[in-house]
Design a protein around this motif. Structure first.
Motif, mmCIF file in Angstrom:
data_model
loop_
_atom_site.group_PDB
_atom_site.id
_atom_site.type_symbol
_atom_site.label_atom_id
_atom_site.label_comp_id
_atom_site.label_asym_id
_atom_site.label_seq_id
_atom_site.Cartn_x
_atom_site.Cartn_y
_atom_site.Cartn_z
ATOM 1 N N VAL A 34 0.878 -1.054 0.111
ATOM 2 C CA VAL A 34 -0.023 -0.142 -0.047
ATOM 3 C C VAL A 34 0.766 1.182 0.026
ATOM 4 O O VAL A 34 1.735 1.578 0.761
ATOM 5 C CB VAL A 34 -0.814 0.042 1.022
ATOM 6 N N VAL A 35 0.463 2.220 -0.864
ATOM 7 C CA VAL A 35 1.275 3.452 -0.966
ATOM 8 C C VAL A 35 0.294 4.273 -1.028
ATOM 9 O O VAL A 35 -0.994 4.400 -1.307
ATOM 10 C CB VAL A 35 2.228 3.643 -2.324
ATOM 11 N N SER A 36 0.526 5.565 -0.406
ATOM 12 C CA SER A 36 -0.274 6.657 -0.104
ATOM 13 C C SER A 36 -0.034 7.744 -1.088
ATOM 14 O O SER A 36 1.351 7.933 -1.561
ATOM 15 C CB SER A 36 -0.186 7.351 1.479
ATOM 16 N N GLU A 37 -1.075 8.380 -1.838
ATOM 17 C CA GLU A 37 -1.171 9.395 -2.555
ATOM 18 C C GLU A 37 -2.227 10.437 -1.903
ATOM 19 O O GLU A 37 -3.272 10.343 -2.133
ATOM 20 C CB GLU A 37 -1.523 9.232 -3.982
ATOM 21 N N LEU A 38 -1.652 11.248 -1.114
ATOM 22 C CA LEU A 38 -2.659 12.189 -0.125
ATOM 23 C C LEU A 38 -3.250 13.297 -1.246
ATOM 24 O O LEU A 38 -4.440 14.053 -0.803
ATOM 25 C CB LEU A 38 -1.782 12.912 0.725
ATOM 26 N N HIS A 39 -2.891 13.830 -2.360
ATOM 27 C CA HIS A 39 -3.445 14.652 -3.231
ATOM 28 C C HIS A 39 -4.355 13.756 -4.135
ATOM 29 O O HIS A 39 -4.238 12.773 -4.746
ATOM 30 C CB HIS A 39 -2.409 15.289 -4.171
ATOM 31 N N ARG A 40 -5.821 14.058 -4.095
ATOM 32 C CA ARG A 40 -6.681 13.588 -4.621
ATOM 33 C C ARG A 40 -6.833 13.745 -6.031
ATOM 34 O O ARG A 40 -6.284 14.655 -6.670
ATOM 35 C CB ARG A 40 -8.139 14.064 -4.011
ATOM 36 N N GLY A 41 -7.073 12.499 -6.909
ATOM 37 C CA GLY A 41 -7.146 12.525 -8.472
ATOM 38 C C GLY A 41 -6.778 11.105 -8.600
ATOM 39 O O GLY A 41 -5.745 10.480 -8.401
ATOM 40 N N TYR A 42 -7.657 10.764 -9.840
ATOM 41 C CA TYR A 42 -7.323 9.532 -10.387
ATOM 42 C C TYR A 42 -6.028 9.286 -10.931
ATOM 43 O O TYR A 42 -5.074 8.475 -10.875
ATOM 44 C CB TYR A 42 -8.515 9.366 -11.474
ATOM 45 N N HIS A 72 -13.413 2.218 -28.826
ATOM 46 C CA HIS A 72 -14.795 1.794 -28.331
ATOM 47 C C HIS A 72 -15.049 2.366 -26.761
ATOM 48 O O HIS A 72 -16.187 2.608 -26.678
ATOM 49 C CB HIS A 72 -14.746 0.204 -28.290
ATOM 50 N N ASP A 73 -14.091 2.416 -26.117
ATOM 51 C CA ASP A 73 -14.203 2.788 -24.618
ATOM 52 C C ASP A 73 -13.081 3.719 -24.233
ATOM 53 O O ASP A 73 -11.901 3.013 -23.659
ATOM 54 C CB ASP A 73 -14.220 1.493 -23.784
ATOM 55 N N SER A 74 -13.281 4.787 -24.405
ATOM 56 C CA SER A 74 -11.916 5.781 -23.970
ATOM 57 C C SER A 74 -11.920 5.919 -22.561
ATOM 58 O O SER A 74 -10.826 6.442 -22.108
ATOM 59 C CB SER A 74 -12.436 7.129 -24.737
ATOM 60 N N GLN A 75 -12.927 5.693 -21.834
ATOM 61 C CA GLN A 75 -12.957 5.846 -20.393
ATOM 62 C C GLN A 75 -12.375 4.623 -19.460
ATOM 63 O O GLN A 75 -12.417 4.534 -18.533
ATOM 64 C CB GLN A 75 -14.052 6.362 -19.912
ATOM 65 N N SER A 76 -12.177 3.491 -20.246
ATOM 66 C CA SER A 76 -12.031 2.118 -19.405
ATOM 67 C C SER A 76 -10.589 2.392 -18.739
ATOM 68 O O SER A 76 -9.807 2.871 -18.958
ATOM 69 C CB SER A 76 -11.587 1.042 -20.606
ATOM 70 N N GLY A 77 -10.785 1.684 -17.362
ATOM 71 C CA GLY A 77 -9.546 1.609 -16.408
ATOM 72 C C GLY A 77 -8.995 0.385 -16.364
ATOM 73 O O GLY A 77 -8.177 0.402 -15.322
ATOM 74 N N MET A 78 -9.170 -0.462 -17.216
ATOM 75 C CA MET A 78 -8.340 -1.839 -16.890
ATOM 76 C C MET A 78 -7.515 -1.848 -18.407
ATOM 77 O O MET A 78 -7.962 -1.945 -19.456
ATOM 78 C CB MET A 78 -9.428 -2.963 -17.010
ATOM 79 N N ASP A 86 -4.023 14.679 -13.842
ATOM 80 C CA ASP A 86 -3.945 14.338 -12.632
ATOM 81 C C ASP A 86 -5.488 13.709 -12.110
ATOM 82 O O ASP A 86 -5.646 13.180 -11.106
ATOM 83 C CB ASP A 86 -3.639 15.582 -11.584
ATOM 84 N N GLY A 87 -6.322 14.072 -12.952
ATOM 85 C CA GLY A 87 -7.625 13.693 -12.557
ATOM 86 C C GLY A 87 -8.200 12.435 -13.521
ATOM 87 O O GLY A 87 -7.471 11.644 -14.128
ATOM 88 N N MET A 88 -9.565 12.553 -13.805
ATOM 89 C CA MET A 88 -10.126 11.242 -14.325
ATOM 90 C C MET A 88 -9.845 11.176 -15.913
ATOM 91 O O MET A 88 -9.930 10.188 -16.539
ATOM 92 C CB MET A 88 -11.767 11.415 -14.571
ATOM 93 N N ALA A 89 -9.400 12.425 -16.605
ATOM 94 C CA ALA A 89 -8.801 12.337 -17.963
ATOM 95 C C ALA A 89 -7.772 11.768 -18.188
ATOM 96 O O ALA A 89 -7.283 11.378 -19.216
ATOM 97 C CB ALA A 89 -8.683 13.619 -18.310
ATOM 98 N N PHE A 90 -7.162 11.239 -17.095
ATOM 99 C CA PHE A 90 -5.751 10.393 -17.160
ATOM 100 C C PHE A 90 -6.229 8.999 -17.976
ATOM 101 O O PHE A 90 -5.379 8.606 -18.863
ATOM 102 C CB PHE A 90 -5.447 9.739 -15.675
ATOM 103 N N SER A 91 -7.385 8.570 -17.782
ATOM 104 C CA SER A 91 -7.831 7.253 -18.492
ATOM 105 C C SER A 91 -7.729 7.336 -19.896
ATOM 106 O O SER A 91 -7.478 6.417 -20.741
ATOM 107 C CB SER A 91 -9.231 6.753 -17.941
ATOM 108 N N GLU A 92 -8.200 8.563 -20.681
ATOM 109 C CA GLU A 92 -8.201 8.724 -22.159
ATOM 110 C C GLU A 92 -6.804 9.214 -22.246
ATOM 111 O O GLU A 92 -6.419 8.783 -23.425
ATOM 112 C CB GLU A 92 -9.141 9.748 -22.379
#
Length: 224
Positions: free
Chosen positions: A56-64, A146-152, A168-174
């Motif tokens: 387990v590693v910690s990232e205190l700054h929120r963001g995907y 087909h799936d720009s937002q997939s996280g796997m 640093d946010g949800m756009a990382f997935s794309e």
């Protein structure tokens, strides 16, 4: 170890106490390294993950994106596999995804959730948003996705050195998919998986995150 390759699984988590135990409990024995990134959880996510053998590693700054960058920086495997901590992605698909990855001739394989077979797994609003973002991304970067937002994802760890990952946010997935598409030394493919209803409460804010991701696509395309 899977066919002489070390496998690292990276899982970003924010209050996923209910789902992380199920995810970790189903991971196959060939996984060499499990990294759970605790992104400021206020529940027992970190405690549960450590108790089940994860690093387990910690990232205190929120963001995907921040969570993933932290996890990737600690990964040591030849191949990295990503999962969500809510048990929505099929843990039991790791072996056939790795087989597909090793035979597809690219450095980055993304698991596509579409078509969604389980109607309870994704509501109509999320389906519509995903479809819009995927179409826009496909048009902007001249590659059908087909799936720009997939996280796997399954990818070679050394591919990260060839990527310029800024989100640093949800756009990382794309963004990580765009970087694989743009770089011919990496290459991009998609492979269908069966998506399930998540365990626990959703963290996604559809309208805010969707608009931010849409704007990010255009900024990424023009190099801003």
């Amino acid at each position: 170890m899977y066919k002489n390759r070390r496998i690292t699984v990276v899982i970003p988590c924010l209050n996923e106490e209910a789902g992380i135990a199920k995810v970790l409990g189903e991971l196959p024995s060939f996984v060499d390294e499990i990294i759970v990134v605790d992104n400021g959880s206020t529940d027992r996510t970190a405690t549960v993950a450590r108790g089940m053998g994860a690093h387990v590693v910690s990232e205190l700054h929120r963001g995907y994106g921040r969570a993933y960058k932290r996890g990737f920086s600690r990964a040591s495997g030849d191949i990295i596999v990503t999962l969500d901590g809510d048990h929505s992605y099929p843990v039991d698909a790791l072996s056939y995804l790795l087989e597909a990855f090793m035979h597809c001739g690219v450095g980055f394989l993304s698991a596509s959730r579409f078509p969604v077979l389980n109607e309870a797994a994704m509501n109509s609003k999320h389906k519509f948003g995903n479809r819009v973002l995927s179409i826009v991304m496909s048009l902007l970067f001249l590659r059908w996705v087909h799936d720009s937002q997939s996280g796997m994802w399954v990818f070679r760890r050394d591919s990260l050195q060839k990527m310029n990952l800024t989100s640093d946010g949800m756009a990382f997935s794309e963004e990580i998919k765009i970087e694989a598409i743009k770089n011919r030394d990496i290459g991009f493919r998609e492979f269908f998986i069966s998506y399930s209803q998540r365990v626990g409460e959703t963290k996604l804010m559809p309208w805010r995150d969707g608009l931010h991701n849409l704007v990010f696509l255009f900024r990424k395309r023009v190099g801003v």
